[in-house]
Design a protein around this motif. Structure first.
Motif, PDB file in Angstrom:
ATOM      1  N   ARG A 103       1.090  -1.377  -0.055  1.00  0.00           N
ATOM      2  CA  ARG A 103      -0.466  -0.122  -0.297  1.00  0.00           C
ATOM      3  C   ARG A 103       0.959   1.364  -0.001  1.00  0.00           C
ATOM      4  NH1 ARG A 103      -4.039   0.887   3.731  1.00  0.00           N
ATOM      5  NH2 ARG A 103      -5.614   1.646   1.819  1.00  0.00           N
ATOM      6  N   GLU A 104       2.486   1.339   0.784  1.00  0.00           N
ATOM      7  CA  GLU A 104       2.913   2.436  -0.023  1.00  0.00           C
ATOM      8  C   GLU A 104       3.171   2.415  -1.658  1.00  0.00           C
ATOM      9  OE1 GLU A 104       6.413   1.297   1.657  1.00  0.00           O
ATOM     10  OE2 GLU A 104       5.205   0.946   4.205  1.00  0.00           O
ATOM     11  N   ARG A 105       3.052   1.778  -2.252  1.00  0.00           N
ATOM     12  CA  ARG A 105       3.075   1.699  -3.355  1.00  0.00           C
ATOM     13  C   ARG A 105       2.351   1.757  -4.467  1.00  0.00           C
ATOM     14  NH1 ARG A 105       7.351  -2.928  -4.905  1.00  0.00           N
ATOM     15  NH2 ARG A 105       7.671  -1.925  -7.019  1.00  0.00           N
ATOM     16  N   ALA A 106       1.293   1.424  -3.995  1.00  0.00           N
ATOM     17  CA  ALA A 106      -0.327   0.463  -5.127  1.00  0.00           C
ATOM     18  C   ALA A 106      -1.179   0.883  -3.636  1.00  0.00           C
ATOM     19  CB  ALA A 106      -0.208  -0.402  -5.642  1.00  0.00           C
ATOM     20  N   GLU A 107      -2.138   1.416  -5.041  1.00  0.00           N
ATOM     21  CA  GLU A 107      -3.951   1.064  -4.168  1.00  0.00           C
ATOM     22  C   GLU A 107      -3.700  -0.738  -4.038  1.00  0.00           C
ATOM     23  OE1 GLU A 107      -7.715   2.696  -5.716  1.00  0.00           O
ATOM     24  OE2 GLU A 107      -6.447   4.849  -5.876  1.00  0.00           O
ATOM     25  N   VAL A 108      -4.534  -1.214  -3.118  1.00  0.00           N
ATOM     26  CA  VAL A 108      -4.085  -2.421  -3.174  1.00  0.00           C
ATOM     27  C   VAL A 108      -5.671  -2.844  -2.782  1.00  0.00           C
ATOM     28  CG1 VAL A 108      -3.302  -4.870  -1.742  1.00  0.00           C
ATOM     29  CG2 VAL A 108      -2.534  -2.880  -1.932  1.00  0.00           C
ATOM     30  N   ALA A 109      -5.945  -3.366  -3.244  1.00  0.00           N
ATOM     31  CA  ALA A 109      -7.646  -4.208  -3.279  1.00  0.00           C
ATOM     32  C   ALA A 109      -7.935  -5.999  -3.516  1.00  0.00           C
ATOM     33  CB  ALA A 109      -8.633  -4.358  -4.511  1.00  0.00           C
ATOM     34  N   LEU A 110      -9.530  -6.318  -2.895  1.00  0.00           N
ATOM     35  CA  LEU A 110      -9.562  -7.816  -2.874  1.00  0.00           C
ATOM     36  C   LEU A 110     -10.497  -8.334  -3.926  1.00  0.00           C
ATOM     37  CD1 LEU A 110      -8.122 -10.260  -1.097  1.00  0.00           C
ATOM     38  CD2 LEU A 110     -10.025  -9.855   0.725  1.00  0.00           C
ATOM     39  N   LEU A 111     -10.726  -9.351  -4.491  1.00  0.00           N
ATOM     40  CA  LEU A 111     -11.576 -10.105  -5.082  1.00  0.00           C
ATOM     41  C   LEU A 111     -11.718 -11.441  -4.692  1.00  0.00           C
ATOM     42  CD1 LEU A 111     -13.985  -9.928  -7.292  1.00  0.00           C
ATOM     43  CD2 LEU A 111     -12.286 -10.124  -9.207  1.00  0.00           C
ATOM     44  N   ALA A 125     -12.665 -11.813  11.694  1.00  0.00           N
ATOM     45  CA  ALA A 125     -11.802 -12.562  12.231  1.00  0.00           C
ATOM     46  C   ALA A 125     -10.072 -11.918  11.314  1.00  0.00           C
ATOM     47  CB  ALA A 125     -11.526 -13.784  11.809  1.00  0.00           C
ATOM     48  N   GLN A 126     -10.528 -10.904  10.203  1.00  0.00           N
ATOM     49  CA  GLN A 126      -8.996 -10.410   9.969  1.00  0.00           C
ATOM     50  C   GLN A 126      -9.610  -9.532   9.741  1.00  0.00           C
ATOM     51  OE1 GLN A 126      -6.454 -12.586   9.375  1.00  0.00           O
ATOM     52  NE2 GLN A 126      -7.847 -14.350   9.458  1.00  0.00           N
ATOM     53  N   PRO A 127      -8.914  -7.934  10.614  1.00  0.00           N
ATOM     54  CA  PRO A 127      -9.491  -6.337  11.105  1.00  0.00           C
ATOM     55  C   PRO A 127      -8.534  -6.129   9.617  1.00  0.00           C
ATOM     56  CG  PRO A 127      -8.502  -7.463  12.982  1.00  0.00           C
ATOM     57  CD  PRO A 127      -8.308  -8.709  12.350  1.00  0.00           C
ATOM     58  N   TRP A 128      -6.889  -6.872   9.535  1.00  0.00           N
ATOM     59  CA  TRP A 128      -6.890  -5.971   8.375  1.00  0.00           C
ATOM     60  C   TRP A 128      -6.976  -5.261   6.980  1.00  0.00           C
ATOM     61  CZ3 TRP A 128      -6.211  -8.930   4.213  1.00  0.00           C
ATOM     62  CH2 TRP A 128      -6.063 -10.476   3.391  1.00  0.00           C
ATOM     63  N   LEU A 129      -8.012  -6.319   6.638  1.00  0.00           N
ATOM     64  CA  LEU A 129      -9.007  -6.527   5.260  1.00  0.00           C
ATOM     65  C   LEU A 129      -9.842  -4.935   5.224  1.00  0.00           C
ATOM     66  CD1 LEU A 129     -10.689  -9.921   5.294  1.00  0.00           C
ATOM     67  CD2 LEU A 129      -8.978  -9.063   3.863  1.00  0.00           C
ATOM     68  N   HIS A 130     -10.095  -4.524   6.616  1.00  0.00           N
ATOM     69  CA  HIS A 130     -11.021  -3.735   6.287  1.00  0.00           C
ATOM     70  C   HIS A 130      -9.882  -2.024   6.043  1.00  0.00           C
ATOM     71  CE1 HIS A 130     -14.589  -5.018   8.495  1.00  0.00           C
ATOM     72  NE2 HIS A 130     -12.994  -5.851   8.893  1.00  0.00           N
ATOM     73  N   HIS A 131      -8.398  -2.027   6.014  1.00  0.00           N
ATOM     74  CA  HIS A 131      -7.601  -0.859   5.669  1.00  0.00           C
ATOM     75  C   HIS A 131      -7.236  -1.135   3.850  1.00  0.00           C
ATOM     76  CE1 HIS A 131      -6.972  -0.177   9.532  1.00  0.00           C
ATOM     77  NE2 HIS A 131      -7.056  -1.470   9.854  1.00  0.00           N
ATOM     78  N   LEU A 132      -7.742  -2.294   3.191  1.00  0.00           N
ATOM     79  CA  LEU A 132      -7.565  -2.390   1.682  1.00  0.00           C
ATOM     80  C   LEU A 132      -8.424  -1.201   1.116  1.00  0.00           C
ATOM     81  CD1 LEU A 132      -6.977  -6.510   1.561  1.00  0.00           C
ATOM     82  CD2 LEU A 132      -5.392  -4.690   1.960  1.00  0.00           C
ATOM     83  N   ASP A 133      -8.112  -0.815  -0.202  1.00  0.00           N
ATOM     84  CA  ASP A 133      -8.765   0.614  -0.350  1.00  0.00           C
ATOM     85  C   ASP A 133      -9.957  -0.405  -1.166  1.00  0.00           C
ATOM     86  OD1 ASP A 133      -6.182   2.424  -0.378  1.00  0.00           O
ATOM     87  OD2 ASP A 133      -5.627   1.138  -1.311  1.00  0.00           O
ATOM     88  N   HIS A 134     -10.432  -1.026  -1.592  1.00  0.00           N
ATOM     89  CA  HIS A 134     -11.547  -2.259  -1.895  1.00  0.00           C
ATOM     90  C   HIS A 134     -11.850  -3.093  -1.804  1.00  0.00           C
ATOM     91  CE1 HIS A 134     -15.088  -2.213  -3.728  1.00  0.00           C
ATOM     92  NE2 HIS A 134     -14.922  -3.421  -4.568  1.00  0.00           N
ATOM     93  N   VAL A 135     -12.446  -4.406  -1.485  1.00  0.00           N
ATOM     94  CA  VAL A 135     -12.476  -5.168  -1.211  1.00  0.00           C
ATOM     95  C   VAL A 135     -13.940  -6.186  -1.510  1.00  0.00           C
ATOM     96  CG1 VAL A 135     -13.169  -7.397   0.680  1.00  0.00           C
ATOM     97  CG2 VAL A 135     -11.169  -5.714   1.069  1.00  0.00           C
ATOM     98  N   ALA A 136     -14.094  -6.858  -2.726  1.00  0.00           N
ATOM     99  CA  ALA A 136     -14.885  -7.426  -3.556  1.00  0.00           C
ATOM    100  C   ALA A 136     -15.148  -9.130  -2.649  1.00  0.00           C
ATOM    101  CB  ALA A 136     -15.039  -7.647  -4.506  1.00  0.00           C
ATOM    102  N   PHE A 137     -16.229  -9.320  -1.937  1.00  0.00           N
ATOM    103  CA  PHE A 137     -16.494 -10.908  -2.197  1.00  0.00           C
ATOM    104  C   PHE A 137     -17.635 -11.269  -2.679  1.00  0.00           C
ATOM    105  CE2 PHE A 137     -14.846  -9.880   2.171  1.00  0.00           C
ATOM    106  CZ  PHE A 137     -13.698 -10.188   2.629  1.00  0.00           C
ATOM    107  N   SER A 138     -17.482 -11.968  -3.507  1.00  0.00           N
ATOM    108  CA  SER A 138     -18.279 -12.208  -4.487  1.00  0.00           C
ATOM    109  C   SER A 138     -20.022 -12.710  -3.994  1.00  0.00           C
ATOM    110  CB  SER A 138     -18.321 -13.530  -5.204  1.00  0.00           C
ATOM    111  OG  SER A 138     -18.170 -15.381  -4.572  1.00  0.00           O
ATOM    112  N   GLY A 139     -20.524 -13.357  -3.005  1.00  0.00           N
ATOM    113  CA  GLY A 139     -20.902 -13.138  -2.404  1.00  0.00           C
ATOM    114  C   GLY A 139     -21.897 -11.963  -1.820  1.00  0.00           C
ATOM    115  N   LYS A 140     -21.228 -11.219  -1.228  1.00  0.00           N
ATOM    116  CA  LYS A 140     -22.004  -9.542  -1.145  1.00  0.00           C
ATOM    117  C   LYS A 140     -22.065  -8.813  -2.784  1.00  0.00           C
ATOM    118  CE  LYS A 140     -21.011  -9.705   2.924  1.00  0.00           C
ATOM    119  NZ  LYS A 140     -22.456  -9.602   4.457  1.00  0.00           N
TER     120      LYS A 140
END
Length: 205
Positions: A103-111, A125-140
């Motif tokens: 995250r020091e060099r890029a935006e970081v997201a999850l799919l 259980a994984q609070p670090w997920l809340h600090h990413l730039d975007h989180v996309a879960f298929s079920g959501k």
């Protein structure tokens, strides 16, 4: 680029998180009363609508049991659900640290392809997920890889162009699907190979 920084879009399982815990299928099969091999076939055959948010957990487990010509009460279904969630709960701490460092060099997201109730448990259980730039879960988001809609969701949500992204997944099928939308792609095998690929792709500071 349409964003200030490039975007590294990560898959979850097989990259940052571990694949299913060994022995979990045996445990769930025993709860259902079916042999493990037959249970495993039903588990995966019924999975796509659950991953894509089209079925709730009770609907999914009822479908699995129906596939097996079995029935079960709410208590058994809840045990199956919780055992399933636990089976996908492990992360690779070194990869978590590496992802956060990017995250020091890029935006970081999850799919990730993950049912909605699993996603809720993982976020807790994984609070670090809340600090990413975007989180996309298929079920959501109601779209699961390799459906192009899953990648388009991230493009729109991050106000970016497809070329802004490097998508990282351990499944070549998903990487090819991302590339078909215009994203860059990397098939994950090892952290050192990924680091080399990102060092080459990311702009020098």
């Amino acid at each position: 680029m349409s964003t200030d920084r490039p975007i590294v879009l990560f898959d979850l399982f097989g990259v940052i998180a571990c694949h299913q815990r060994p022995g979990s299928m045996d445990e769930m099969a025993a709860l259902s009363g079916a042999p493990t091999d037959v249970f495993t076939a039903a588990y995966w055959a019924c999975r796509p609508p659950y991953d894509a948010g089209q079925w709730t957990a009770p609907q999914y487990w009822t479908a699995v049991l129906r596939w097996l010509s079995l029935t079960a009460g709410p208590d058994t279904i809840e045990k199956l659900r919780l055992t399933d969630i636990d089976s996908w709960s492990r992360v690779d701490d070194r990869m978590v640290a590496y992802v956060q460092s990017l995250r020091e060099r890029a935006e970081v997201a999850l799919l990730s392809n993950i049912p909605a109730d699993h996603a809720d448990a993982f976020l807790t259980a994984q609070p670090w997920l809340h600090h990413l730039d975007h989180v996309a879960f298929s079920g959501k988001i109601h779209a699961a890889k390799p459906d192009p809609a899953a990648f388009r969701h991230c493009i729109v949500a991050m106000h970016a162009a497809p070329a802004d992204f490097l998508f990282v997944d351990d499944r070549e099928e998903n990487v090819r699907a991302a590339q078909a939308t215009g994203m860059n792609g990397h098939v994950f095998t090892r952290r050192d190979e990924l680091a080399a690929a990102l060092d080459s792709w990311l702009p020098t500071q």
